[in-house]
Motif scaffolding. Structure first.
Motif, PDB file in Angstrom:
ATOM      1  N   UNK A  30      -1.778 -13.690  11.561  1.00 25.19           N
ATOM      2  CA  UNK A  30      -0.534 -12.863  11.730  1.00 25.19           C
ATOM      3  C   UNK A  30      -0.423 -11.300  11.487  1.00 25.19           C
ATOM      4  N   UNK A  31      -2.312 -10.718  10.818  1.00 28.23           N
ATOM      5  CA  UNK A  31      -1.719  -9.622  10.000  1.00 28.23           C
ATOM      6  C   UNK A  31      -2.789  -8.578  11.882  1.00 28.23           C
ATOM      7  N   UNK A  60       2.707   8.347   0.426  1.00 28.71           N
ATOM      8  CA  UNK A  60       2.635   7.639   1.820  1.00 28.71           C
ATOM      9  C   UNK A  60       2.705   6.122   1.169  1.00 28.71           C
ATOM     10  N   UNK A  61       3.244   5.387   1.517  1.00 33.31           N
ATOM     11  CA  UNK A  61       2.313   3.670   0.676  1.00 33.31           C
ATOM     12  C   UNK A  61       3.210   2.704   2.493  1.00 33.31           C
ATOM     13  N   UNK A  62       1.883   1.873   2.552  1.00 38.67           N
ATOM     14  CA  UNK A  62       1.892   1.397   3.744  1.00 38.67           C
ATOM     15  C   UNK A  62       3.265  -0.050   3.465  1.00 38.67           C
ATOM     16  N   UNK A  63       4.395  -0.151   4.369  1.00 38.49           N
ATOM     17  CA  UNK A  63       5.192  -1.027   4.060  1.00 38.49           C
ATOM     18  C   UNK A  63       4.697  -2.317   5.489  1.00 38.49           C
ATOM     19  N   UNK A  64       4.681  -3.756   5.364  1.00 39.50           N
ATOM     20  CA  UNK A  64       4.636  -4.522   6.696  1.00 39.50           C
ATOM     21  C   UNK A  64       6.212  -4.488   7.219  1.00 39.50           C
ATOM     22  N   UNK A  75       0.914  -5.084  -1.826  1.00 38.75           N
ATOM     23  CA  UNK A  75      -0.048  -5.680  -2.271  1.00 38.75           C
ATOM     24  C   UNK A  75      -0.793  -7.331  -1.986  1.00 38.75           C
ATOM     25  N   UNK A  76       0.182  -7.801  -0.928  1.00 33.02           N
ATOM     26  CA  UNK A  76       0.445  -8.812  -0.449  1.00 33.02           C
ATOM     27  C   UNK A  76      -0.988  -8.849   0.633  1.00 33.02           C
ATOM     28  N   UNK A  81      -7.304  -7.436   4.388  1.00 36.37           N
ATOM     29  CA  UNK A  81      -7.258  -6.746   5.830  1.00 36.37           C
ATOM     30  C   UNK A  81      -8.407  -6.293   5.554  1.00 36.37           C
ATOM     31  N   UNK A  82      -9.000  -5.590   4.314  1.00 34.09           N
ATOM     32  CA  UNK A  82     -10.536  -4.858   3.700  1.00 34.09           C
ATOM     33  C   UNK A  82     -11.330  -5.763   4.267  1.00 34.09           C
TER      34      UNK A  82
END
Ligand code: C2E
Ligand code: MG
Ligand code: MG
Ligand code: MG
Length: 280
Positions: A30-31, A60-64, A75-76, A81-82
């Motif tokens: 999914x990622x 700037x803070x990423x969101x999916x 945090x999810x 991803x790393x």
């Protein structure tokens, strides 16, 4: 009977592991799809001057933006991803979105404080980071002075000579650096002095129980005093109420972020808040 039970346990354990493996693989897939379809978006949380109450920057803070589940917090998925080697590609998408938004912001609003971008260790150590940065900033016609990078203590303490070289490179190219989640790692003061960073962000865990918790309050006051001595700007994370802000004011902390002023907002909402706060 014992054997039977043992066997069942084993089967249960095995099935349990499989569920996890399957879940993980499907999450990874999914990622990957999300990266291909550009499902990631960036929200902005204001950085506010303690003294003036004006917005002086943003993080700037990423969101999916998940097609079925809606907005998913970093945090999810950042950890996976790393681990799955996808953080570099994800980081480049964040960079592209942020540069695009900065270009629009500067057109609509004029000069604006820096937008801070969180770097993961792999990005910070990537030898091609500077090349990528040059490409994306030239494409969107913005200057490195509009961008700040947040790195964590653990990223610089593992191999500090190499880390200092990377920091010098980013500085020489015009980018500003700050240490995120300060106080949770193991920075020694001796090294802190050698790091070419502009500011420290005090971790939310120290701000949370302030001023009731005397130890946390003492730590925050000490960090602010130390940062001032080293000529660093200090930003407090996670400010949720006015008593926390009062304490920060009393020790001359420079800036703060937190739900007390605003959570991270979609770009358009951030722009509305920026104009109503700063142009009034
Ligand atoms: P961080 O960089 O320390 O970001 C601060 C986090 O605290 C954000 O969570 C923010 O929404 C949250 N926060 C801000 N004010 C308050 C408050 O008053 N109370 C509380 N309880 N929380 C507050 P978020 O957006 O979920 O991000 C979590 C972490 O994910 C970030 O921690 C950062 O380490 C990472 N992250 C976010 N965006 C990116 C990115 O684009 N790239 C990388 N590599 N990591 C990112
Ligand atoms: Mg941060
Ligand atoms: Mg932080
Ligand atoms: Mg944090």
């Amino acid at each position: 009977r014992a054997k039977h039970k043992g066997k069942n346990n084993y089967q249960f354990y095995d099935a349990h592991m499989n569920v996890h493996t399957i879940e993980r693989l499907s999450f990874e897939a999914q990622l990957r799809r999300a990266l291909e379809n550009r499902e990631f978006v960036v929200f902005y949380q204001p950085k506010v001057s303690v003294l003036s109450g004006k917005i002086v920057g943003a993080e700037a803070l990423i969101r999916w933006n998940h097609p079925e589940n809606g907005i998913v917090l970093p945090t999810q998925f950042i950890g996976l991803a790393e681990e799955a080697g996808m953080i570099g590609k994800m980081g480049l998408q964040v960079l592209d979105i942020v540069c695009r938004d900065i270009a629009q912001m500067e057109m609509a609003y004029g000069a604006f404080g820096r937008v801070a971008i969180n770097l993961s260790g792999a990005q910070f150590n990537d030898p091609f980071l500077l090349d990528e940065l040059q490409k994306v900033t030239e494409f969107w016609k913005i200057t490195p002075e509009s961008i700040e990078f947040e790195i964590t203590e653990s990223m610089v303490m593992n191999n500090h000579e190499q880390a200092i070289a990377h920091m010098d490179g980013l500085n020489a190219a015009g980018y500003t650096l700050s240490i995120d989640d300060f106080g949770t790692g193991y920075s020694s003061l001796a090294y802190l002095k050698r790091f070419p960073v502009n500011s420290l962000k005090i971790d939310r865990s120290f701000i949370q129980d302030m001023p009731a918790d005397a130890n946390d309050t003492a730590i925050v006051l000490a960090i602010v005093a130390m940062a001032k001595t080293l000529g660093l700007k200090v930003v407090a994370e996670g400010v949720e109420n006015v008593t926390q802000l009062d304490t920060l004011m009393s020790c001359s902390c420079d800036e703060y972020q937190g739900f007390y002023f605003s959570k991270a907002l979609p770009f358009e909402e951030f722009m509305v808040l920026l104009e109503s706060t700063n142009l009034s």
